[in-house]
Design a protein around this motif. Structure first.
Motif, PDB file in Angstrom:
ATOM      1  N   SER A 160       0.826  -1.208   0.000  1.00 39.83           N
ATOM      2  CA  SER A 160       0.000   0.000   0.000  1.00 39.83           C
ATOM      3  C   SER A 160       0.863   1.263   0.000  1.00 39.83           C
ATOM      4  O   SER A 160       0.469   2.289  -0.574  1.00 39.83           O
ATOM      5  CB  SER A 160      -0.941   0.000   1.198  1.00 39.83           C
ATOM      6  N   ASN A 161       2.050   1.191   0.636  1.00 44.23           N
ATOM      7  CA  ASN A 161       2.978   2.319   0.602  1.00 44.23           C
ATOM      8  C   ASN A 161       3.772   2.342  -0.696  1.00 44.23           C
ATOM      9  O   ASN A 161       4.004   3.405  -1.280  1.00 44.23           O
ATOM     10  CB  ASN A 161       3.942   2.260   1.789  1.00 44.23           C
ATOM     11  N   ALA A 162       4.205   1.153  -1.158  1.00 37.19           N
ATOM     12  CA  ALA A 162       5.018   1.098  -2.367  1.00 37.19           C
ATOM     13  C   ALA A 162       4.244   1.552  -3.595  1.00 37.19           C
ATOM     14  O   ALA A 162       4.794   2.242  -4.478  1.00 37.19           O
ATOM     15  CB  ALA A 162       5.541  -0.320  -2.568  1.00 37.19           C
ATOM     16  N   SER A 210     -10.548   4.953  -0.318  1.00 36.62           N
ATOM     17  CA  SER A 210     -11.479   4.767   0.783  1.00 36.62           C
ATOM     18  C   SER A 210     -11.721   3.291   1.083  1.00 36.62           C
ATOM     19  O   SER A 210     -12.251   2.955   2.125  1.00 36.62           O
ATOM     20  CB  SER A 210     -12.820   5.447   0.454  1.00 36.62           C
ATOM     21  N   ILE A 211     -11.318   2.418   0.162  1.00 35.99           N
ATOM     22  CA  ILE A 211     -11.540   0.988   0.368  1.00 35.99           C
ATOM     23  C   ILE A 211     -10.347   0.364   1.075  1.00 35.99           C
ATOM     24  O   ILE A 211     -10.417   0.010   2.256  1.00 35.99           O
ATOM     25  CB  ILE A 211     -11.812   0.287  -0.982  1.00 35.99           C
ATOM     26  N   LEU A 212      -9.211   0.246   0.389  1.00 41.03           N
ATOM     27  CA  LEU A 212      -8.011  -0.344   0.987  1.00 41.03           C
ATOM     28  C   LEU A 212      -7.129   0.764   1.538  1.00 41.03           C
ATOM     29  O   LEU A 212      -6.634   1.609   0.810  1.00 41.03           O
ATOM     30  CB  LEU A 212      -7.240  -1.161  -0.052  1.00 41.03           C
ATOM     31  N   SER A 213      -6.927   0.735   2.859  1.00 40.10           N
ATOM     32  CA  SER A 213      -6.093   1.757   3.499  1.00 40.10           C
ATOM     33  C   SER A 213      -4.710   1.242   3.874  1.00 40.10           C
ATOM     34  O   SER A 213      -3.797   2.045   4.103  1.00 40.10           O
ATOM     35  CB  SER A 213      -6.798   2.301   4.744  1.00 40.10           C
ATOM     36  N   TYR A 214      -4.541  -0.081   3.954  1.00 41.21           N
ATOM     37  CA  TYR A 214      -3.223  -0.628   4.310  1.00 41.21           C
ATOM     38  C   TYR A 214      -3.161  -2.069   3.821  1.00 41.21           C
ATOM     39  O   TYR A 214      -4.125  -2.833   3.968  1.00 41.21           O
ATOM     40  CB  TYR A 214      -3.010  -0.600   5.828  1.00 41.21           C
ATOM     41  N   GLY A 215      -2.037  -2.447   3.228  1.00 43.86           N
ATOM     42  CA  GLY A 215      -1.848  -3.809   2.762  1.00 43.86           C
ATOM     43  C   GLY A 215      -0.405  -4.241   2.894  1.00 43.86           C
ATOM     44  O   GLY A 215       0.520  -3.494   2.561  1.00 43.86           O
ATOM     45  N   LYS A 216      -0.202  -5.446   3.410  1.00 41.29           N
ATOM     46  CA  LYS A 216       1.156  -5.953   3.626  1.00 41.29           C
ATOM     47  C   LYS A 216       1.203  -7.449   3.367  1.00 41.29           C
ATOM     48  O   LYS A 216       0.282  -8.194   3.720  1.00 41.29           O
ATOM     49  CB  LYS A 216       1.627  -5.667   5.053  1.00 41.29           C
ATOM     50  N   LEU A 217       2.295  -7.896   2.750  1.00 40.89           N
ATOM     51  CA  LEU A 217       2.610  -9.308   2.598  1.00 40.89           C
ATOM     52  C   LEU A 217       3.827  -9.615   3.462  1.00 40.89           C
ATOM     53  O   LEU A 217       4.760  -8.797   3.547  1.00 40.89           O
ATOM     54  CB  LEU A 217       2.905  -9.653   1.139  1.00 40.89           C
ATOM     55  N   ARG A 218       3.842 -10.773   4.085  1.00 40.88           N
ATOM     56  CA  ARG A 218       4.974 -11.131   4.934  1.00 40.88           C
ATOM     57  C   ARG A 218       5.349 -12.595   4.728  1.00 40.88           C
ATOM     58  O   ARG A 218       4.503 -13.442   4.425  1.00 40.88           O
ATOM     59  CB  ARG A 218       4.655 -10.863   6.404  1.00 40.88           C
ATOM     60  N   PHE A 219       6.647 -12.864   4.923  1.00 43.67           N
ATOM     61  CA  PHE A 219       7.159 -14.235   4.829  1.00 43.67           C
ATOM     62  C   PHE A 219       8.267 -14.403   5.852  1.00 43.67           C
ATOM     63  O   PHE A 219       9.094 -13.505   6.057  1.00 43.67           O
ATOM     64  CB  PHE A 219       7.712 -14.526   3.424  1.00 43.67           C
ATOM     65  N   SER A 220       8.282 -15.545   6.500  1.00 43.22           N
ATOM     66  CA  SER A 220       9.332 -15.817   7.486  1.00 43.22           C
ATOM     67  C   SER A 220       9.756 -17.269   7.407  1.00 43.22           C
ATOM     68  O   SER A 220       8.945 -18.159   7.118  1.00 43.22           O
ATOM     69  CB  SER A 220       8.857 -15.488   8.905  1.00 43.22           C
TER      70      SER A 220
END
Length: 357
Positions: free
Chosen positions: A202-204, A210-220
């Motif tokens: 979402s930052n990149a 108004s719909i998507l305000s934050y989105g993140k993918l993570r892997f560990s």
């Protein structure tokens, strides 16, 4: 004689008054917790931290059982003393800088010393000579007891790396290696490794809606080692009740193992976080796989061996699962806020390999 309690059943039901006021268990514990840390900034980028903490306590316990107690018709008295001391000290050197305004990083390296000592002893008068006198001297039969000391030490080195690009990509790397006193001398080293990456798309992608305000993918991905309790490598004799003037020793019920290996847990996880409508609705989901190798367990064996179980490394167990949670802000009027969440999880565990019985 005024010492036999009244009950409706003298086989297994205890008189409530006797249980509450006569058959008491007391604990007197004194504990000290403390830590100290010193950080020295050598340069704007380089710092050194020295830290040490301790946990020390003594726990005195006393157990009274009155005359005519159903399971102890002659009463009883027991004293336990537990002494515990733990000291954990480390040193960490950190270098933090940025290559440009977008790329920042920090690298750390250090060492750790962990020492733990437990002293445990108890003495018990299994029957009282005189009712109502709760001392070890007032024993109708020979006293029983034990005195044990458990010591453990772990020496460690470790390193950490943290990298970030803008406010979009983050990478954390860790390494640690332990040398434990509870494992065989030629197999007492085990490592920890981990890598964690997250991408805040979402930052990149500069998503502002108004719909998507934050989105993140993570892997560990991580691999963790573990040791065992003290004194699991070799059998020793323990004192038993004396036979007249002669003392007796016997084996413990557990067969120790001088060929133990460190435990290992390998873990993988992939997940996402999605926030909607100005963070009023939040969704978090992940899939994972954990693989346990060489778990240190106590396995039952035939009593004909002279023992009831043996300490050894287990097989391989794989666990796969899914976890998800949905949270929402239902009502927010300023003076009243209602938050609600629902979660779901499922897993499947499979024994991939078994012990060589």
């Amino acid at each position: 004689e005024g010492i036999q309690h009244y009950d409706i059943n003298y086989l297994w039901i205890g008189n409530p008054y006797l249980t509450l006021y006569e058959n008491t268990n007391s604990f007197n514990k004194n504990r000290i917790l403390g830590n100290a840390a010193l950080t020295y900034q050598l340069t704007d980028q380089l710092s050194v931290r020295v830290r040490s903490g301790t946990d020390v306590y003594n726990d005195a316990r006393a157990f009274r059982r009155a005359y005519s107690t159903n399971r102890k018709p002659y009463g009883g008295y027991r004293e336990d003393n537990v002494g515990f001391r733990e000291v954990n000290s480390d040193v960490l050197v950190t270098y933090a800088d940025e290559m440009n305004r977008n790329l920042k990083y920090s690298i750390s390296a250090g060492g750790n010393r962990f020492d733990q000592t437990t002293n445990y002893q108890y003495a018990e008068a299994d029957q009282l000579a005189v009712p109502g006198v709760y001392t070890l001297e007032n024993s109708r039969v020979p006293l029983t007891g034990t005195n044990n000391m458990y010591q453990k030490r772990i020496n460690s080195i470790y390193a950490l790396g943290n990298f970030s690009y803008k406010t979009s990509f983050y990478l954390d790397l860790t390494f640690r290696n332990d040398w434990s006193s509870t494992l065989p001398a030629d197999n007492n080293s085990f490592g920890y490794y981990s890598a964690n990456a997250s991408y805040v798309f979402s930052n990149a992608l500069d998503i502002e809606g108004s719909i998507l305000s934050y989105g993140k993918l993570r892997f560990s991905a991580a691999s963790v080692g573990n040791d065992t309790d003290p004194y699991q490598l070799a059998n020793s004799f323990v004192f038993n009740q004396n036979y007249g003037a002669s003392f007796r020793v016997t084996n413990t019920s557990q067969l120790k193992n001088a060929n133990l290996k460190p435990e290992r847990l390998n873990a993988l996880e992939l997940g996402t976080e999605l926030w909607f409508v100005e963070n009023k609705i939040q969704f978090d989901a992940s899939i994972y796989q954990n693989t346990s190798i060489n778990q240190i367990i106590g396995r039952p064996i035939s009593y004909a061996s002279g023992f009831s179980n043996i300490v050894e490394n287990g097989g391989e167990v794989r666990t796969r699962g899914i976890e998800a949670m949905l949270s929402a802000e239902i009502v927010n009027t300023g003076n009243f806020k209602w938050l609600s969440s629902v979660n779901f999880s499922t897993l499947k565990k499979v024994n991939k390999t078994f012990l060589n019985l």
